[in-house]
Every structure is written in C-alpha cells, then in structure tokens.
Design a protein around this motif. Structure first.
Motif: not given
Length: 76
Positions: A6-24
C-alpha cells in the motif's frame, strides 16, 4: 506473494533506502510510532525482517529491508 505494498507500506519501506543496512524507521515523519500493523504486514510479506532486539524497548520491532523489500522500494 505477488502482493504490492500500500502507499503507507511503500513510504515505510522507502525510508529504509537511505539508512545504513536498510534500517526501517521506528517513527513516522511526524514523530509518531510507525503503526505496528504496517510493520507486521511488511514482515509477513517478506519485505522486512527483524534486525535486532532492543533491550531497553523490547516491544519495539527494529527491522531492516530484505532484498525483496529493497527492490520494491527502489522500483517505485
């Protein structure tokens, strides 16, 4: 399988892209806890995985992107 986030899940997942190790994130952009149901759905679908247990906050789900979650987040 084959579910799309969903859009909300996608926003959550995308935020991991810029974090070390993909941390959500534990908190949303407004500083509120990320809803547990969002985290659990992402875990259940294999888009996120538990990273480590936080001894100070054992009820917090500290997660990171899986390779599948990363591909989904990058593709959108």
């Amino acid at each position: 399988e084959g579910d799309l986030p969903t859009m909300v899940e996608m926003l959550y997942l995308r935020r991991g892209l810029s974090q070390a190790g993909g941390k959500l994130p534990l908190f949303d952009m407004d500083g509120q806890d990320v809803a547990e149901d969002i985290v659990r759905r992402c875990l259940a679908r294999g888009w996120a995985e538990p990273w480590f247990n936080n001894p100070l906050k054992p009820d917090w789900l500290v997660c990171k992107l899986t390779p599948v979650g990363r591909r989904l987040a990058e593709a959108s």
